[in-house]
Design a protein around this motif. Structure first.
Motif, PDB file in Angstrom:
ATOM      1  N   TYR A 647       0.790  -1.202  -0.224  1.00 14.90           N
ATOM      2  CA  TYR A 647      -0.157   0.176  -0.052  1.00 14.90           C
ATOM      3  C   TYR A 647       0.943   1.212  -0.016  1.00 14.90           C
ATOM      4  CZ  TYR A 647      -3.618   3.312   1.459  1.00 14.90           C
ATOM      5  OH  TYR A 647      -4.477   4.213   1.516  1.00 14.90           O
ATOM      6  N   CYS A 648       2.031   1.220   0.955  1.00 18.18           N
ATOM      7  CA  CYS A 648       2.922   2.237   0.801  1.00 18.18           C
ATOM      8  C   CYS A 648       3.880   1.575   0.119  1.00 18.18           C
ATOM      9  CB  CYS A 648       3.395   2.732   2.183  1.00 18.18           C
ATOM     10  SG  CYS A 648       4.942   3.862   2.053  1.00 18.18           S
ATOM     11  N   PRO A 649       3.915   2.102  -1.308  1.00 20.10           N
ATOM     12  CA  PRO A 649       4.982   1.389  -2.309  1.00 20.10           C
ATOM     13  C   PRO A 649       6.494   1.891  -2.139  1.00 20.10           C
ATOM     14  CG  PRO A 649       3.808   3.164  -3.584  1.00 20.10           C
ATOM     15  CD  PRO A 649       3.291   3.086  -1.858  1.00 20.10           C
ATOM     16  N   VAL A 650       6.739   3.043  -1.518  1.00 22.97           N
ATOM     17  CA  VAL A 650       8.127   3.440  -1.525  1.00 22.97           C
ATOM     18  C   VAL A 650       8.677   3.400  -0.252  1.00 22.97           C
ATOM     19  CG1 VAL A 650       9.629   5.792  -1.920  1.00 22.97           C
ATOM     20  CG2 VAL A 650       7.483   5.048  -3.269  1.00 22.97           C
ATOM     21  N   LEU A 651       9.889   2.847   0.108  1.00 24.86           N
ATOM     22  CA  LEU A 651      10.570   2.888   1.287  1.00 24.86           C
ATOM     23  C   LEU A 651      11.599   4.121   1.116  1.00 24.86           C
ATOM     24  CD1 LEU A 651      12.015   0.205   3.485  1.00 24.86           C
ATOM     25  CD2 LEU A 651      13.342   2.091   2.725  1.00 24.86           C
ATOM     26  N   ILE A 652      11.356   5.010   2.162  1.00 28.45           N
ATOM     27  CA  ILE A 652      12.650   6.115   2.242  1.00 28.45           C
ATOM     28  C   ILE A 652      13.029   6.034   3.636  1.00 28.45           C
ATOM     29  CG2 ILE A 652      13.141   8.497   2.354  1.00 28.45           C
ATOM     30  CD1 ILE A 652      10.750   8.843   0.227  1.00 28.45           C
ATOM     31  N   GLY A 653      14.226   5.383   4.133  1.00 25.46           N
ATOM     32  CA  GLY A 653      14.571   5.366   5.344  1.00 25.46           C
ATOM     33  C   GLY A 653      15.781   6.335   5.739  1.00 25.46           C
ATOM     34  N   PHE A 654      16.087   6.634   6.761  1.00 25.10           N
ATOM     35  CA  PHE A 654      17.198   7.484   7.230  1.00 25.10           C
ATOM     36  C   PHE A 654      17.764   7.013   8.510  1.00 25.10           C
ATOM     37  CE2 PHE A 654      14.330   8.986  10.253  1.00 25.10           C
ATOM     38  CZ  PHE A 654      14.853   9.906  10.930  1.00 25.10           C
ATOM     39  N   GLY A 655      19.102   7.517   8.702  1.00 19.89           N
ATOM     40  CA  GLY A 655      19.981   7.059   9.837  1.00 19.89           C
ATOM     41  C   GLY A 655      21.112   8.067  10.053  1.00 19.89           C
ATOM     42  N   PHE A 656      21.601   8.174  11.228  1.00 18.96           N
ATOM     43  CA  PHE A 656      22.744   9.238  11.592  1.00 18.96           C
ATOM     44  C   PHE A 656      23.822   8.130  11.744  1.00 18.96           C
ATOM     45  CE2 PHE A 656      19.130  11.515  12.691  1.00 18.96           C
ATOM     46  CZ  PHE A 656      19.637  12.813  12.800  1.00 18.96           C
ATOM     47  N   PHE A 657      24.832   8.444  10.957  1.00 20.41           N
ATOM     48  CA  PHE A 657      26.152   7.753  10.695  1.00 20.41           C
ATOM     49  C   PHE A 657      27.347   8.516  11.211  1.00 20.41           C
ATOM     50  CE2 PHE A 657      23.165   6.221   7.843  1.00 20.41           C
ATOM     51  CZ  PHE A 657      22.999   4.892   8.093  1.00 20.41           C
ATOM     52  N   ARG A 658      28.529   7.945  11.475  1.00 19.87           N
ATOM     53  CA  ARG A 658      29.943   8.502  11.522  1.00 19.87           C
ATOM     54  C   ARG A 658      30.039   9.522  10.471  1.00 19.87           C
ATOM     55  NH1 ARG A 658      34.086   3.968  13.716  1.00 19.87           N
ATOM     56  NH2 ARG A 658      35.044   5.827  14.202  1.00 19.87           N
ATOM     57  N   ASN A 659      31.119  10.204  10.634  1.00 23.60           N
ATOM     58  CA  ASN A 659      31.863  11.225   9.689  1.00 23.60           C
ATOM     59  C   ASN A 659      32.354  10.239   8.328  1.00 23.60           C
ATOM     60  OD1 ASN A 659      32.346  13.530   8.288  1.00 23.60           O
ATOM     61  ND2 ASN A 659      33.758  14.120   9.499  1.00 23.60           N
ATOM     62  N   HIS A 660      31.739   9.693   7.705  1.00 29.61           N
ATOM     63  CA  HIS A 660      32.003   8.698   6.507  1.00 29.61           C
ATOM     64  C   HIS A 660      31.616   9.116   5.454  1.00 29.61           C
ATOM     65  CE1 HIS A 660      33.320   5.090   9.398  1.00 29.61           C
ATOM     66  NE2 HIS A 660      33.875   6.100   9.621  1.00 29.61           N
ATOM     67  N   LEU A 661      32.173   8.473   4.324  1.00 26.41           N
ATOM     68  CA  LEU A 661      31.537   8.816   2.897  1.00 26.41           C
ATOM     69  C   LEU A 661      30.392   7.857   2.490  1.00 26.41           C
ATOM     70  CD1 LEU A 661      35.015   9.446   0.866  1.00 26.41           C
ATOM     71  CD2 LEU A 661      33.509  11.228   2.069  1.00 26.41           C
ATOM     72  N   GLY A 662      29.643   8.161   1.675  1.00 28.63           N
ATOM     73  CA  GLY A 662      28.411   7.510   1.471  1.00 28.63           C
ATOM     74  C   GLY A 662      28.852   5.785   1.082  1.00 28.63           C
ATOM     75  N   ASN A 663      30.054   5.705   0.274  1.00 27.75           N
ATOM     76  CA  ASN A 663      30.469   4.235  -0.195  1.00 27.75           C
ATOM     77  C   ASN A 663      30.771   3.328   1.191  1.00 27.75           C
ATOM     78  OD1 ASN A 663      30.267   4.849  -2.722  1.00 27.75           O
ATOM     79  ND2 ASN A 663      32.443   5.505  -3.270  1.00 27.75           N
ATOM     80  N   ASP A 664      31.376   4.172   2.185  1.00 31.05           N
ATOM     81  CA  ASP A 664      31.658   3.436   3.293  1.00 31.05           C
ATOM     82  C   ASP A 664      30.298   3.115   4.303  1.00 31.05           C
ATOM     83  OD1 ASP A 664      34.347   3.218   2.856  1.00 31.05           O
ATOM     84  OD2 ASP A 664      34.788   5.260   3.970  1.00 31.05           O
TER      85      ASP A 664
END
Length: 788
Positions: A647-664
């Motif tokens: 019914y909700c067809p899109v997952l958007i999630g978030f989180g708080f991370f260390r000061n790392h680049l996206g690839n890491d």
């Protein structure tokens, strides 16, 4: 993208959760289903009226699987082997309603069932499709399954089937149904967008005949709605003694209700438009409840907020909005047309494009069953809000029976199914409001609840009950209702008996000028108070998305004062009670951010959050818990009508991370430790397996404290990661609309939590200086805000 939180490729090799290899057990298990299916099918054939000349007939078969059915992967296989087309997904993916669209191929299904049953008897080893292994049981959709109302009159809502392959056949049946209704002069409305036909009761109406013969109808429900409050012992208070101040450029709020009386001090706020009316009485008349009204009461709370109640409606009150009456009833109990409500909502938006906030405190009278699929009403409102960037504040519904069952306050009552919310309160794009026991009165709390922040006994809870699902069914703990609770007043004891008109109730504006005020309780009064908070945000920040308003509000809700509510607390009070002042204003030691952006499916976005150096260079009296960070993500979506899981067809999630680049951040946690704190989950919602995920939630909240060591280790920079995925359990082709440009909002609050003597007064200014921030107030609005 491969995310490092368990969102793997598959749960097993075949797309099903349980492969029961014991064919003897399978045969014995399916025998009763097979026998009953045959009897029901013969009965359905005998009930048909061939003289109606319906162009085609379709059987529907509901199959319960041992585990979650992989719709996307197995849609074609079940159609090709058995002629079964997926129509509806319920029980979060474990129950599928199929249409028998190829009768020749369906014989393969029945033959496979027969073979496995016979093998259980004689162990002859007959061959059959191994897809049968995953069936727990099955049944024909019968007339008694379809007709879910005992009402004999009113408005009946027919939910229509929707097929991807054979939809032309359904269209032919619908055309014939329309001819049938016209020939009998039965008033009806067909809304293909929502997928419903609304039929108005007449002497010529025969519900059973329609359902027996027109195989396009999946469900028949009543459009009965109610304004009835928890009880009816209310008494008048005193004459009007206030006036409403003149305020320019106010936002407009739509009051979907019983009209707003022009004969009250609210008159100067009312925008009169008789086109927005489903009744035979004017939108500026409110005659329900013996003339006391209902929409008028709701409108006063939406426009004047809690301040009016706290001041007992005295003096000059400052309004926060203008009022647009959208009149859908003029009786305490009536029948509601979903199609006509949606029509006048769209007319309101066309005529007043600036409108963003609505209130709806009229619910269907029947509570939702546990884990029941989303209603057509909720779907219609979710679609409207997504397409028009709006928020409808919907009451969870009042339960007048609760006090009769308990004769007091007993939280165990909420374990009963009859305490579940009423449609359309399960809507996800909008805001569902329950009632807490606060009455906004001065003095000590006197209600029967355990405290004024607790849910009232008449309020209703969310209808999700995951423990009733199969053990491997997917659970998303961020998916719950209501969203929050607001003051609705409470029962109290007077003269050793319960009353709703004592010191525990709320003082309310009456449409009857001879009465002026009355005392009562209800979720109907909590809901406009929440809408008032929303419109105050809109007034101050007019360019915010509706999802940003929702995120801000939920980010400043707290459930900390009801700690004894452990099990299912979220289903009773959602995110808790709103702190109305914090949601509107930052101060020198607390700052609110809003992030508004778009994201594509498969994309990861990284946003740096910079913290000032003084937090680690100056002596603040402690090194642990220097700051508290709270963040809430909200987004609206175009719902998928026939899939409860998707019914909700899109997952958007978030989180708080260390000061790392996206690839890491994307790497597995054991490879690169990007997780900011041990107490945090990596992502705000974990939907586990890619092939068979949890249902998605469009609201998620994270809260944590910040220690000096974390600021030092990360050079004063935390990274917020946001990712997006499209639901893999949609029917083929349904995911196209969700691949690009999915809007989302994140509200972030950061506040110092050091000792009051050590508070610096520097947080706001320094956070502004080191983060990329755009002020969403214009200069003129800034001056106006400061003046107020």
């Amino acid at each position: 993208m491969k995310y490092n939180y368990g969102f793997g490729d598959k749960e097993d090799d075949d797309g099903h959760t349980n492969d029961r290899n014991d064919s003897v057990a399978i045969g014995k298990n399916l025998r009763s289903s097979y026998v009953k299916f045959g009897k029901d099918r013969n009965q359905r054939l005998s009930n048909r009226n061939n003289s109606l000349d319906v162009p085609m007939h379709i059987d529907y078969i509901r199959i319960n699987f041992w585990g979650q059915f992989a719709v996307h992967d197995y849609f074609a296989k079940w159609y090709e082997q058995f002629g079964l087309e997926v129509v509806e997904v319920s029980n979060f993916g474990t129950t599928i309603l199929f249409a028998v669209t190829e009768t020749d191929k369906f014989s393969n299904f029945l033959q496979s069932i027969e073979s496995v049953i016979k093998n259980a008897d004689d162990h002859a080893g007959r061959s059959y499709s191994k897809l049968i292994h995953y069936i727990q049981d099955f049944e024909l959709l019968t007339t008694s399954d379809i007709v879910l109302t005992t009402d004999k009159e009113g408005v009946f809502i027919f939910k229509l089937a929707d097929l991807m392959v054979h939809n032309n056949g359904l269209e032919a049946i619908l055309v014939k149904l329309e001819d049938y209704l016209q020939q009998r002069a039965i008033t009806h409305i067909i809304n293909r967008e929502i997928g419903i036909v609304e039929i108005y009761s007449t002497d010529a109406l025969d519900l059973t005949e329609i359902v027996n013969n027109f195989d396009i109808v999946l469900q028949v429900t009543s459009g009965r709605a109610t304004l009835i409050k928890p009880s009816v012992f209310n008494i008048p208070q005193r004459d009007y003694g206030f006036e409403v101040a003149d305020m320019p450029n106010l936002p407009l709020v739509g009051i979907i209700d019983s009209g707003i009386s022009i004969n009250t001090p609210l008159a100067k706020l009312i925008v009169v438009d008789e086109r927005l009316n489903l009744t035979t009485t004017s939108v500026i008349e409110d005659n329900v409840d013996r003339g006391r009204g209902h929409g008028t009461t709701v409108a006063a709370l939406a426009a004047l907020g809690s301040e009016a109640v706290l001041r007992e409606y005295r003096g000059v009150l400052t309004p926060d909005c203008q009022l647009l009456p959208i009149k859908i009833t003029d009786a305490a109990s009536s029948f509601i047309s979903i199609a006509r409500v949606l029509e006048i909502l769209r007319e309101a938006k066309r005529s007043y494009p600036q409108i963003k906030i609505f209130t709806l405190t009229i619910n269907f009278s029947q509570n939702r069953k546990y884990n029941e699929h989303y209603s057509s009403y909720a779907y219609a409102l979710d679609k409207f809000s997504f397409e028009n960037d709006c928020l409808v504040f919907i009451s969870s519904g009042n339960n007048a029976n609760a006090i009769l069952r308990t004769n007091g306050y007993d939280l165990r009552y909420f374990e009963n199914e009859e305490a579940n919310l009423c449609s359309p309160a399960e809507s996800l794009n909008n805001v569902t409001v329950g009632a807490c026991a606060d009455s906004l009165r001065h003095g000590d709390y006197v209600g029967i609840s355990n405290g004024k922040e607790y849910p009232t006994i008449y309020s209703r809870k969310g209808h999700y009950r995951y423990e009733l699902l199969k053990k491997k069914a997917k659970i998303n703990k961020t998916l719950f209702k209501p969203d929050l609770v607001m003051a609705g007043g409470d029962y109290c004891y007077r003269n050793n008996s319960l009353t709703d008109i004592g010191e525990g109730s709320m003082l309310l504006l009456s449409a009857d000028s001879t009465e002026s005020f009355y005392q009562s309780i209800g979720t109907s009064f909590a809901t406009p108070l929440a809408a008032n908070a929303a419109v105050r945000i809109q007034k101050r920040y007019p360019d915010l998305l509706a999802s940003s308003i929702k995120a801000l509000m939920l980010n400043h809700c707290s459930d900390k004062l009801v700690e004894e509510l452990k099990e299912n607390k979220k289903m009773l009070i959602g995110h808790g009670c709103l702190n109305g002042n914090d949601v509107l204003y930052s101060d020198s030691n607390r700052i609110n951010f809003i992030v508004e952006d778009i994201i594509d499916s498969g994309e990861l976005k990284i946003i740096p959050l910079n913290f000032p150096e003084y937090l680690i260079t100056e002596k603040l009296g402690k090194t642990h818990g220097l700051l508290k960070v709270t963040a809430t993500l909200c987004y609206q979506f175009l719902p998928v009508k026939d899939s409860q899981l998707g019914y909700c067809p899109v997952l958007i999630g978030f989180g708080f991370f260390r000061n790392h680049l996206g690839n890491d951040i994307l790497k597995k946690e054991e490879e690169v430790k990007s997780k900011l704190k041990g107490s945090l989950t990596l992502w705000s919602q974990n939907c586990r397996f890619k092939e068979k995920p949890n249902p998605f939630s469009n609201v998620q909240k994270i809260s944590f404290v910040v220690n000096a060591k974390e600021l030092i280790d990360e050079s004063g920079v935390f990274k917020i990661g946001i990712h997006c995925l499209t639901h893999p359990q949609l029917r083929p082709g349904e995911d196209v609309s969700y691949k690009k440009d999915n809007k989302f909002s994140i509200a972030i609050a950061v506040e110092e939590t050091v000792n009051k003597k050590k508070v610096t007064g520097r947080l706001y200014d320094e956070m502004i200086a080191i983060n990329e921030v755009e002020n969403i107030l214009t200069a003129d609005q800034d001056l106006e805000a400061e003046a107020s």
